[in-house]
Scaffold this motif. Structure first.
Motif, PDB file in Angstrom:
ATOM      1  N   PHE A   3      36.960 -41.741  87.504  1.00 49.76           N
ATOM      2  CA  PHE A   3      37.250 -42.933  86.691  1.00 49.76           C
ATOM      3  C   PHE A   3      36.339 -42.898  85.468  1.00 49.76           C
ATOM      4  O   PHE A   3      35.144 -42.638  85.602  1.00 49.76           O
ATOM      5  CB  PHE A   3      36.930 -44.219  87.466  1.00 49.76           C
ATOM      6  CG  PHE A   3      37.741 -44.428  88.710  1.00 49.76           C
ATOM      7  CD1 PHE A   3      38.943 -45.132  88.675  1.00 49.76           C
ATOM      8  CD2 PHE A   3      37.301 -43.932  89.934  1.00 49.76           C
ATOM      9  CE1 PHE A   3      39.686 -45.337  89.839  1.00 49.76           C
ATOM     10  CE2 PHE A   3      38.041 -44.131  91.091  1.00 49.76           C
ATOM     11  CZ  PHE A   3      39.234 -44.842  91.050  1.00 49.76           C
ATOM     12  N   ILE A  33      32.374 -42.111  88.799  1.00 57.73           N
ATOM     13  CA  ILE A  33      32.648 -43.182  87.824  1.00 57.73           C
ATOM     14  C   ILE A  33      31.726 -42.981  86.621  1.00 57.73           C
ATOM     15  O   ILE A  33      30.502 -42.952  86.773  1.00 57.73           O
ATOM     16  CB  ILE A  33      32.407 -44.586  88.433  1.00 57.73           C
ATOM     17  CG1 ILE A  33      33.220 -44.761  89.724  1.00 57.73           C
ATOM     18  CG2 ILE A  33      32.779 -45.677  87.417  1.00 57.73           C
ATOM     19  CD1 ILE A  33      32.906 -46.043  90.498  1.00 57.73           C
ATOM     20  N   GLN A 105      42.335 -38.324  87.129  1.00 55.02           N
ATOM     21  CA  GLN A 105      41.432 -39.067  86.236  1.00 55.02           C
ATOM     22  C   GLN A 105      42.129 -40.318  85.712  1.00 55.02           C
ATOM     23  O   GLN A 105      43.279 -40.249  85.257  1.00 55.02           O
ATOM     24  CB  GLN A 105      41.029 -38.192  85.031  1.00 55.02           C
ATOM     25  CG  GLN A 105      39.996 -38.878  84.146  1.00 55.02           C
ATOM     26  CD  GLN A 105      39.781 -38.181  82.798  1.00 55.02           C
ATOM     27  OE1 GLN A 105      40.614 -37.383  82.352  1.00 55.02           O
ATOM     28  NE2 GLN A 105      38.674 -38.488  82.148  1.00 55.02           N
ATOM     29  N   LEU A 106      41.447 -41.442  85.789  1.00 60.67           N
ATOM     30  CA  LEU A 106      41.944 -42.673  85.169  1.00 60.67           C
ATOM     31  C   LEU A 106      40.942 -43.094  84.098  1.00 60.67           C
ATOM     32  O   LEU A 106      39.738 -43.143  84.367  1.00 60.67           O
ATOM     33  CB  LEU A 106      42.050 -43.811  86.183  1.00 60.67           C
ATOM     34  CG  LEU A 106      43.088 -43.717  87.304  1.00 60.67           C
ATOM     35  CD1 LEU A 106      43.066 -45.005  88.123  1.00 60.67           C
ATOM     36  CD2 LEU A 106      44.491 -43.478  86.746  1.00 60.67           C
ATOM     37  N   VAL A 146      39.244 -50.055  90.005  1.00 56.94           N
ATOM     38  CA  VAL A 146      38.439 -48.987  90.619  1.00 56.94           C
ATOM     39  C   VAL A 146      38.285 -49.243  92.119  1.00 56.94           C
ATOM     40  O   VAL A 146      38.527 -48.350  92.940  1.00 56.94           O
ATOM     41  CB  VAL A 146      37.037 -48.902  89.959  1.00 56.94           C
ATOM     42  CG1 VAL A 146      36.130 -47.957  90.736  1.00 56.94           C
ATOM     43  CG2 VAL A 146      37.156 -48.442  88.510  1.00 56.94           C
TER      44      VAL A 146
END
Ligand code: SAM
Length: 218
Positions: A3, A33, A105-106, A146
């Protein structure tokens, strides 16, 4: 899964992800993250990320270039999903969490003030709202995505069975059956509050049937 959150208030994110389930999931390297402040990608001496809206009106708008440049730097592949958090976006559900958990992947764009320069629309894959109300920033919405996505990844929750019977796990109207823990009875202002007898019976089939009956359709 990775993320990347773009925000001008990175510490809101880092404080939250350094606790509990997200902290452990990161330590176990199930998720990563990263937090990016678009201020880094400004050229002026004041590191300006916002400016007044063309055409007038209240508030400030997040400038195009610092965010665009940040996006270019952190996008890893064509399979990356870029999501703008905005109250006008599609309302987020458990089905979206499941769908988005499939990406490697965001990138999540968390806005502030009056939101983003509209030219950024061209560079995002979807716009998501966490509900029909307006918050002051996109950091909480980004954390909602998330957390709801991370807990679907194998190894993040201690017991994977936790997510099987959960509210919304079967369909968006499903509400989990009631749950109890010790003690069997509590007395509040003279009133006895007891655990349903069937849950103490040890009869697994009866308990299963009772739970199915108690699970609600909203
Ligand atoms: N002027 C915008 C409008 O009327 O749609 C509201 C901007 S809001 C004050 C600032 C930022 O908070 C937005 O850019 C967005 O990132 C975030 N935000 C606020 N409410 C949200 C919601 N319900 N869902 C997702 N993001 C939200």
């Amino acid at each position: 899964m990775r993320f990347d959150i773009i925000t001008i208030f990175p510490e809101i994110i880092t404080t939250y992800i350094n606790e509990s389930i997200l902290k452990r999931a990161r330590q176990k390297k199930i998720i990563q993250i990263n937090v990016h402040n678009p201020r880094v990608n400004t050229q002026d001496k004041h590191r300006t990320v916002d400016d007044r809206p063309y055409g007038g009106g209240p508030g400030m708008i997040l400038k195009f270039l610092p965010i665009y440049k940040t996006l270019q730097k952190i996008r890893k592949s064509k399979q990356t999903r870029i999501i703008m958090l905005t109250p006008g976006g599609k309302q987020y559900t458990q089905r979206d969490a499941e769908r988005l958990s499939k990406y490697k992947q965001l990138i999540l764009l968390a806005g502030r003030y009056e939101g983003f320069d509209a030219r950024l629309d061209k560079f995002v894959d979807e716009k998501i709202s966490v509900g029909p109300y307006v918050l002051s920033g996109g950091e909480l919405p980004a954390l909602i995505l998330v957390e709801s996505i991370a807990r679907l990844k194998p190894g993040v929750l201690g017991d994977r069975a936790s997510i099987i019977d959960e509210t919304y796990s079967k369909d968006l109207n499903y509400v989990e059956y009631p749950q109890y823990t010790r003690p069997e009875t509590v007395v509040i202002k003279g009133q006895k509050l007891s655990v349903p007898k069937i849950l103490l019976s040890g009869n697994h089939q009866d308990i299963k049937n009772w739970r199915q009956k108690k699970a609600k359709k909203r």
